[in-house]
Write a protein that holds these residues in place. Structure first.
Motif, PDB file in Angstrom:
ATOM      1  N   THR A  10       0.821  -1.207   0.000  1.00  0.00           N
ATOM      2  CA  THR A  10       0.000   0.000   0.000  1.00  0.00           C
ATOM      3  C   THR A  10       0.858   1.262   0.000  1.00  0.00           C
ATOM      4  O   THR A  10       1.726   1.452   0.864  1.00  0.00           O
ATOM      5  CB  THR A  10      -0.931   0.018   1.230  1.00  0.00           C
ATOM      6  N   ASP A  11       0.625   2.092  -1.013  1.00  0.00           N
ATOM      7  CA  ASP A  11       1.315   3.381  -1.185  1.00  0.00           C
ATOM      8  C   ASP A  11       2.822   3.260  -1.389  1.00  0.00           C
ATOM      9  O   ASP A  11       3.539   4.263  -1.294  1.00  0.00           O
ATOM     10  CB  ASP A  11       1.033   4.319  -0.001  1.00  0.00           C
ATOM     11  N   ARG A  12       3.295   2.061  -1.711  1.00  0.00           N
ATOM     12  CA  ARG A  12       4.712   1.908  -2.034  1.00  0.00           C
ATOM     13  C   ARG A  12       4.901   2.086  -3.536  1.00  0.00           C
ATOM     14  O   ARG A  12       4.115   1.580  -4.339  1.00  0.00           O
ATOM     15  CB  ARG A  12       5.226   0.529  -1.599  1.00  0.00           C
ATOM     16  N   THR A  13       5.930   2.779  -3.924  1.00  0.00           N
ATOM     17  CA  THR A  13       6.190   3.018  -5.342  1.00  0.00           C
ATOM     18  C   THR A  13       7.104   1.917  -5.885  1.00  0.00           C
ATOM     19  O   THR A  13       8.129   1.591  -5.278  1.00  0.00           O
ATOM     20  CB  THR A  13       6.836   4.385  -5.569  1.00  0.00           C
ATOM     21  N   VAL A  14       6.692   1.367  -7.022  1.00  0.00           N
ATOM     22  CA  VAL A  14       7.401   0.235  -7.615  1.00  0.00           C
ATOM     23  C   VAL A  14       7.656   0.533  -9.090  1.00  0.00           C
ATOM     24  O   VAL A  14       6.719   0.806  -9.850  1.00  0.00           O
ATOM     25  CB  VAL A  14       6.589  -1.063  -7.480  1.00  0.00           C
ATOM     26  N   VAL A  15       8.907   0.487  -9.497  1.00  0.00           N
ATOM     27  CA  VAL A  15       9.276   0.772 -10.885  1.00  0.00           C
ATOM     28  C   VAL A  15       9.064  -0.478 -11.739  1.00  0.00           C
ATOM     29  O   VAL A  15       9.549  -1.563 -11.407  1.00  0.00           O
ATOM     30  CB  VAL A  15      10.744   1.225 -10.986  1.00  0.00           C
ATOM     31  N   GLN A  22       4.155  -4.367 -22.855  1.00  0.00           N
ATOM     32  CA  GLN A  22       4.078  -5.532 -21.979  1.00  0.00           C
ATOM     33  C   GLN A  22       3.827  -5.180 -20.520  1.00  0.00           C
ATOM     34  O   GLN A  22       3.740  -6.072 -19.683  1.00  0.00           O
ATOM     35  CB  GLN A  22       5.383  -6.336 -22.060  1.00  0.00           C
ATOM     36  N   ALA A  23       3.702  -3.906 -20.209  1.00  0.00           N
ATOM     37  CA  ALA A  23       3.689  -3.488 -18.807  1.00  0.00           C
ATOM     38  C   ALA A  23       2.319  -3.519 -18.149  1.00  0.00           C
ATOM     39  O   ALA A  23       2.224  -3.592 -16.923  1.00  0.00           O
ATOM     40  CB  ALA A  23       4.272  -2.080 -18.690  1.00  0.00           C
ATOM     41  N   SER A  24       1.242  -3.476 -18.921  1.00  0.00           N
ATOM     42  CA  SER A  24      -0.082  -3.223 -18.340  1.00  0.00           C
ATOM     43  C   SER A  24      -0.513  -4.274 -17.324  1.00  0.00           C
ATOM     44  O   SER A  24      -1.069  -3.939 -16.272  1.00  0.00           O
ATOM     45  CB  SER A  24      -1.131  -3.106 -19.441  1.00  0.00           C
ATOM     46  N   GLY A  25      -0.275  -5.553 -17.592  1.00  0.00           N
ATOM     47  CA  GLY A  25      -0.709  -6.596 -16.672  1.00  0.00           C
ATOM     48  C   GLY A  25      -0.036  -6.477 -15.316  1.00  0.00           C
ATOM     49  O   GLY A  25      -0.689  -6.609 -14.271  1.00  0.00           O
ATOM     50  N   LEU A  26       1.263  -6.208 -15.307  1.00  0.00           N
ATOM     51  CA  LEU A  26       1.995  -6.061 -14.056  1.00  0.00           C
ATOM     52  C   LEU A  26       1.568  -4.787 -13.329  1.00  0.00           C
ATOM     53  O   LEU A  26       1.413  -4.795 -12.098  1.00  0.00           O
ATOM     54  CB  LEU A  26       3.494  -6.050 -14.331  1.00  0.00           C
ATOM     55  N   VAL A  27       1.356  -3.730 -14.072  1.00  0.00           N
ATOM     56  CA  VAL A  27       0.900  -2.471 -13.466  1.00  0.00           C
ATOM     57  C   VAL A  27      -0.445  -2.674 -12.773  1.00  0.00           C
ATOM     58  O   VAL A  27      -0.652  -2.250 -11.627  1.00  0.00           O
ATOM     59  CB  VAL A  27       0.806  -1.370 -14.545  1.00  0.00           C
ATOM     60  N   GLU A  28      -1.372  -3.337 -13.447  1.00  0.00           N
ATOM     61  CA  GLU A  28      -2.687  -3.582 -12.852  1.00  0.00           C
ATOM     62  C   GLU A  28      -2.580  -4.463 -11.615  1.00  0.00           C
ATOM     63  O   GLU A  28      -3.268  -4.245 -10.610  1.00  0.00           O
ATOM     64  CB  GLU A  28      -3.601  -4.228 -13.891  1.00  0.00           C
ATOM     65  N   ALA A  29      -1.718  -5.486 -11.659  1.00  0.00           N
ATOM     66  CA  ALA A  29      -1.545  -6.373 -10.515  1.00  0.00           C
ATOM     67  C   ALA A  29      -1.008  -5.612  -9.306  1.00  0.00           C
ATOM     68  O   ALA A  29      -1.455  -5.832  -8.169  1.00  0.00           O
ATOM     69  CB  ALA A  29      -0.614  -7.522 -10.877  1.00  0.00           C
ATOM     70  N   LEU A  30      -0.071  -4.713  -9.512  1.00  0.00           N
ATOM     71  CA  LEU A  30       0.459  -3.908  -8.418  1.00  0.00           C
ATOM     72  C   LEU A  30      -0.607  -2.985  -7.842  1.00  0.00           C
ATOM     73  O   LEU A  30      -0.735  -2.852  -6.611  1.00  0.00           O
ATOM     74  CB  LEU A  30       1.654  -3.087  -8.906  1.00  0.00           C
ATOM     75  N   ARG A  31      -1.387  -2.380  -8.714  1.00  0.00           N
ATOM     76  CA  ARG A  31      -2.424  -1.451  -8.246  1.00  0.00           C
ATOM     77  C   ARG A  31      -3.498  -2.161  -7.429  1.00  0.00           C
ATOM     78  O   ARG A  31      -4.066  -1.566  -6.494  1.00  0.00           O
ATOM     79  CB  ARG A  31      -3.050  -0.740  -9.446  1.00  0.00           C
ATOM     80  N   ARG A  32      -3.774  -3.411  -7.747  1.00  0.00           N
ATOM     81  CA  ARG A  32      -4.777  -4.151  -6.971  1.00  0.00           C
ATOM     82  C   ARG A  32      -4.376  -4.293  -5.508  1.00  0.00           C
ATOM     83  O   ARG A  32      -5.228  -4.483  -4.643  1.00  0.00           O
ATOM     84  CB  ARG A  32      -5.004  -5.537  -7.586  1.00  0.00           C
ATOM     85  N   HIS A  33      -3.077  -4.202  -5.252  1.00  0.00           N
ATOM     86  CA  HIS A  33      -2.586  -4.329  -3.877  1.00  0.00           C
ATOM     87  C   HIS A  33      -2.228  -2.975  -3.271  1.00  0.00           C
ATOM     88  O   HIS A  33      -1.603  -2.924  -2.206  1.00  0.00           O
ATOM     89  CB  HIS A  33      -1.374  -5.252  -3.853  1.00  0.00           C
TER      90      HIS A  33
END
Length: 262
Positions: A10-15, A22-33
């Motif tokens: 939560t509220d941690r920034t991840v590069v 190819q980034a969208s799936g990983l971006v969405e997975a991070l945002r879900r958490h």
């Protein structure tokens, strides 16, 4: 069953250093958490410098190969796009297909409407080479890969007696990041690498600032590239998927919050 939220994110920034497409799936997975992804592509996929003629030549004699081995989704996409241009996609129906891991296998199935014939338990080039059986007389393997590909797959197959035709299907280049984005990257809690080429690209982008966040890798090959570049790896995903990467980031951040006592 609902996905369990990883509160440490939560509220941690991840590069996220994956190529933009190819980034969208990983971006969405991070945002879900609850994480805040910083999308900073370290690579972009472009045609090979040889113009693709060696790839064309291999595709036009595809019937000479008993297998085609793919080591990335980009290799699948680039090869099948070129096959479409040459009108030879249908020839892949008669060739067995090996994929290095689940993401590459998923791209094979999406492109060819059939599953890969071989996906190794160890999802890297060494594991793929080891998963091949010994060749029969006349067997040959076609390996369309990145121009910057590491030699483990080709060397491993040849060591087992396979005839291998390896050609460049694409190459990766390093995009330029804005000063604002580089500042966001420098302040991030973690950075994810999903390929050795992304490691090199990211380091060239950020220059002297260096990597300050926890380094998380998709697998051992990428982790080895990090170590070779002088980076300390905080976590390696237990499975080469978006979910595996998210879990690895969470583990790395938890370790940072609760260091082991000496």
């Amino acid at each position: 069953m609902p996905e369990k939220r990883l509160d440490v994110l939560t509220d941690r920034t991840v590069v996220v250093t994956r190529a933009s497409h190819q980034a969208s799936g990983l971006v969405e997975a991070l945002r879900r958490h609850g994480a805040r992804p910083v999308v900073a592509p370290a690579i972009a996929v472009v045609p090979p410098l040889d113009g693709g003629q060696p790839l064309d030549d291999a595709l036009l004699r595809l019937e000479q190969f008993s297998w085609v081995a793919f080591t990335s989704p980009n290799a699948v996409a680039a090869t099948l796009a070129r096959a479409d241009r040459r009108g030879v996609r249908r020839r892949f129906a008669r060739i067995r297909v090996a994929a290095v891991g689940p993401a590459t296998a998923a791209r094979v199935e999406a492109e060819l409407d059939r599953p890969a014939n071989l996906v190794p338990d160890r999802n890297d080039a060494v594991g793929l080479a080891e998963a091949f059986g010994d060749p029969r007389p006349g067997d040959a393997c076609f390996v369309p890969h990145s121009a910057q590909a590491r030699p483990e797959l080709v060397d491993g197959l040849r060591a087992r007696g396979w005839t291998v035709d390896a050609v460049s299907a694409y190459r990766t280049v390093t995009p330029t990041l804005s000063d604002h984005l580089i500042a966001d990257v420098a302040a991030a809690d973690a950075v994810i690498f999903a390929s050795p080429s992304a490691v090199g690209g990211h380091l060239s982008q950020i220059g002297e600032r260096g990597v300050r966040g926890k380094v998380v890798c998709i697998g051992d090959t990428t982790a080895a590239a990090c170590v070779e570049s002088g980076l300390s790896v905080a976590a390696v995903a237990s499975r080469p998927s978006n979910e595996g990467l998210v879990e690895a980031v969470a583990a790395a951040l938890r370790a940072g919050e609760h260091p082991a006592s000496s």
